[in-house]
Design a protein around this motif. Sequence first.
Motif, PDB file in Angstrom:
ATOM      1  N   ALA A   1       0.929  30.229  99.623  1.00 34.32           N
ATOM      2  CA  ALA A   1       1.814  29.846  98.757  1.00 34.32           C
ATOM      3  C   ALA A   1       2.164  30.810  97.559  1.00 34.32           C
ATOM      4  N   TYR A   2       0.881  31.800  97.363  1.00 35.50           N
ATOM      5  CA  TYR A   2       0.677  32.631  96.439  1.00 35.50           C
ATOM      6  C   TYR A   2       1.861  33.864  96.669  1.00 35.50           C
ATOM      7  N   VAL A   3       1.596  34.369  97.939  1.00 32.23           N
ATOM      8  CA  VAL A   3       2.384  35.524  98.506  1.00 32.23           C
ATOM      9  C   VAL A   3       3.763  35.247  98.657  1.00 32.23           C
ATOM     10  N   ALA A   4       4.018  33.716  98.840  1.00 35.02           N
ATOM     11  CA  ALA A   4       5.470  33.501  99.190  1.00 35.02           C
ATOM     12  C   ALA A   4       6.163  33.176  97.811  1.00 35.02           C
ATOM     13  N   ALA A   5       5.492  32.787  96.821  1.00 35.06           N
ATOM     14  CA  ALA A   5       6.098  32.577  95.483  1.00 35.06           C
ATOM     15  C   ALA A   5       6.842  33.729  95.049  1.00 35.06           C
ATOM     16  N   SER A   6       7.892  33.638  94.137  1.00 34.36           N
ATOM     17  CA  SER A   6       8.433  34.433  93.407  1.00 34.36           C
ATOM     18  C   SER A   6       7.990  34.877  92.128  1.00 34.36           C
ATOM     19  N   ASP A   7       7.082  33.907  91.494  1.00 39.52           N
ATOM     20  CA  ASP A   7       6.498  34.012  90.211  1.00 39.52           C
ATOM     21  C   ASP A   7       5.225  33.236  90.139  1.00 39.52           C
ATOM     22  N   THR A   8       4.389  33.453  89.190  1.00 40.79           N
ATOM     23  CA  THR A   8       3.020  32.764  89.143  1.00 40.79           C
ATOM     24  C   THR A   8       2.710  31.957  87.638  1.00 40.79           C
ATOM     25  N   ARG A   9       2.489  30.730  87.865  1.00 38.19           N
ATOM     26  CA  ARG A   9       2.157  30.163  86.749  1.00 38.19           C
ATOM     27  C   ARG A   9       1.013  30.513  85.643  1.00 38.19           C
ATOM     28  N   LYS A  10       1.272  30.342  84.502  1.00 34.26           N
ATOM     29  CA  LYS A  10       0.208  31.065  83.578  1.00 34.26           C
ATOM     30  C   LYS A  10      -0.497  29.876  82.533  1.00 34.26           C
ATOM     31  N   VAL A  11      -1.500  29.823  82.343  1.00 33.18           N
ATOM     32  CA  VAL A  11      -1.949  29.143  81.348  1.00 33.18           C
ATOM     33  C   VAL A  11      -3.055  29.898  80.372  1.00 33.18           C
ATOM     34  N   TYR A  12      -3.183  29.314  79.212  1.00 33.87           N
ATOM     35  CA  TYR A  12      -3.762  29.970  77.985  1.00 33.87           C
ATOM     36  C   TYR A  12      -4.955  29.330  77.730  1.00 33.87           C
ATOM     37  N   PHE A  13      -6.130  29.814  77.303  1.00 32.70           N
ATOM     38  CA  PHE A  13      -7.046  29.302  76.687  1.00 32.70           C
ATOM     39  C   PHE A  13      -7.281  29.543  75.315  1.00 32.70           C
ATOM     40  N   THR A  14      -7.510  28.591  74.356  1.00 31.62           N
ATOM     41  CA  THR A  14      -7.516  28.990  73.113  1.00 31.62           C
ATOM     42  C   THR A  14      -8.987  29.597  72.761  1.00 31.62           C
ATOM     43  N   GLU A  15      -9.001  30.502  71.795  1.00 31.09           N
ATOM     44  CA  GLU A  15     -10.543  31.029  71.300  1.00 31.09           C
ATOM     45  C   GLU A  15     -10.355  31.080  70.056  1.00 31.09           C
ATOM     46  N   GLY A  16     -11.732  31.350  69.277  1.00 32.46           N
ATOM     47  CA  GLY A  16     -11.898  31.425  67.721  1.00 32.46           C
ATOM     48  C   GLY A  16     -12.264  30.144  67.255  1.00 32.46           C
ATOM     49  N   HIS A  17     -12.815  29.247  67.977  1.00 31.64           N
ATOM     50  CA  HIS A  17     -13.444  28.270  67.516  1.00 31.64           C
ATOM     51  C   HIS A  17     -14.882  27.785  68.443  1.00 31.64           C
ATOM     52  N   ASP A  18     -15.341  28.752  68.702  1.00 27.52           N
ATOM     53  CA  ASP A  18     -16.621  28.687  69.388  1.00 27.52           C
ATOM     54  C   ASP A  18     -16.321  27.761  70.714  1.00 27.52           C
TER      55      ASP A  18
ATOM     56  N   SER B   1     -14.710  30.913  82.042  1.00 32.26           N
ATOM     57  CA  SER B   1     -14.557  31.505  83.122  1.00 32.26           C
ATOM     58  C   SER B   1     -14.691  30.814  84.717  1.00 32.26           C
ATOM     59  N   ALA B   2     -15.592  29.529  84.730  1.00 33.31           N
ATOM     60  CA  ALA B   2     -15.467  29.113  85.920  1.00 33.31           C
ATOM     61  C   ALA B   2     -14.223  28.339  86.018  1.00 33.31           C
ATOM     62  N   VAL B   3     -13.446  27.867  85.086  1.00 33.01           N
ATOM     63  CA  VAL B   3     -12.098  26.991  85.251  1.00 33.01           C
ATOM     64  C   VAL B   3     -11.173  28.401  85.749  1.00 33.01           C
ATOM     65  N   ALA B   4     -11.250  29.307  85.039  1.00 30.24           N
ATOM     66  CA  ALA B   4     -10.118  30.262  85.034  1.00 30.24           C
ATOM     67  C   ALA B   4     -10.244  30.839  86.413  1.00 30.24           C
ATOM     68  N   LYS B   5     -11.521  30.927  87.070  1.00 35.05           N
ATOM     69  CA  LYS B   5     -11.706  31.672  88.350  1.00 35.05           C
ATOM     70  C   LYS B   5     -11.167  30.545  89.311  1.00 35.05           C
ATOM     71  N   LEU B   6     -11.398  29.315  89.119  1.00 37.95           N
ATOM     72  CA  LEU B   6     -10.753  28.069  90.113  1.00 37.95           C
ATOM     73  C   LEU B   6      -9.199  28.136  89.973  1.00 37.95           C
ATOM     74  N   LEU B   7      -8.614  28.314  88.837  1.00 35.02           N
ATOM     75  CA  LEU B   7      -7.139  28.359  88.908  1.00 35.02           C
ATOM     76  C   LEU B   7      -6.855  29.743  89.367  1.00 35.02           C
ATOM     77  N   LEU B   8      -7.388  30.573  89.088  1.00 34.37           N
ATOM     78  CA  LEU B   8      -6.989  31.913  89.899  1.00 34.37           C
ATOM     79  C   LEU B   8      -6.906  31.714  91.468  1.00 34.37           C
TER      80      LEU B   8
END
Length: 468
Positions: free
Chosen positions: A169-186, A191-198
């Motif tokens: 599905a990744y190589v066949a797709a024309s684009d990639t979804r993006k998610v953002y994680f907030t920072e600055g509030h401890d 990383s574990a979530v980001a790895k699984l999403l990747l």
Amino acid sequence: MKIKNKTKRTLSSVAFLAASIAAIVLFNMIVGAATDKIQLRWDLTENNLYALTDETKAVLDGLTEDVTLYYFVSPGQEEAQFVRVLDMYRVASDKLKIVQIDPNKNPIDARRFTEKGISIQQNTLVLERGTRCKGIAPQDMYKSYTTQSGETWNNAYFAMEGVVTRAIAYVAASDTRKVYFTEGHDEANYSAVAKLLLDENIEAYTVDLKTEDIPSDVDALYILSPMTDFTEEEILKLEAFLSTGKGTHITFDANNDVLPRFEKYLQEFWGVTMYHDVVLETDSSRILNYHYTFIPDLYAHAVTASLMEGNRGMIYMFARSIGLTQMEDVSVSVLAATTGAAISRHGSDPNVTENIREGKLPVSAALERVSKEGYRRGRLVVSGSNHIYESTLLEEGSIANRSFLYGTTNYISYEEDAPLSISPKSLMMRFLVLSDGMTTFFIIVVCILPALIFFVAGILKWRRRRHL
């Protein structure tokens, strides 16, 4: 006359034997030619270990261009499980081209991918279409299983179909979804979530709302267990983001400090109250070692669909309970809750009645805000525990925390149909227990019936010969 009849019967038998041999040879030739196009195996395993899921078939049917799968392995080093699954993919789609390459004899082919950061070893898979490629290490094909006593079984779950289909599905797709994680509030480590999403072909970035705006190309926003409060300006940015129809996932933990501004926003705009307590389950059938580690009840929703179809549970730890007030423009769905035997404690003195709540306590909910004109104004998933995303739980093949993350991501990014629900399949031995009736049936069919058929056939043949 008798000699002539005997010769005739002999010639007839020889002709029948020759025709039978020719038919068998022809049948084998046809089967051999059809092997690459027809699935000749039937999967009778409990979890369809040797059959592709509907999600995979949908991805393969949706291919509009050829995708090449390179299987890097030397002759004699092939993993039998890998070969069997690749055969199923080969049969299922003409658009997927599978090429086996010996990395020792063809180092140039291997180097082409190592230069792109993909490590090539025995039984590595690489998917490629045009300029897009994705490598799969052999160790990614298996997941572990940990028993309640703490014993870990390696390679207990087979995850190959999931990782291969997502790579396709990744190589066949024309684009990639993006998610953002907030920072600055401890916030909690993401990383574990980001790895699984990747692994699901979703790219992860960070944003500090104190100094940055939320990018316009973001598909979903994550706020994972913040320890310090948001400013008014940050809350305005979050509200503006959700008002455009975007989605956000927020998690808390039992040890979170009070966040007056952020909690007030959730309460006034969404009807969500985050209690400052710790949930304790007392139903012994739902507890895992400790009362604060439990298996919740799940409720039907787009987020939990794949969990409930597979009849799989997830694990909550150190959870806060959630209060939900119905608001005019907000639809509310409980996703997970304790049993009716649970209690929650607030404050340091458990003897104070006001500090104790009892009964069925929601620990996760999905909300959607819609205007009177039907215009979509944002989605929100709130969970009372961020520990559900600990790496050990996300990598555990026997529980569904990973699927909950996928379902949440799909929901808040409006991708309910994305192929993110393919779960690892159990390789653990299961014993089949036969009832007395089933045992008798198998004895008759396997032992008695064939012998009876041959006996009757022999009698008929003997009588026929006597009358010749």
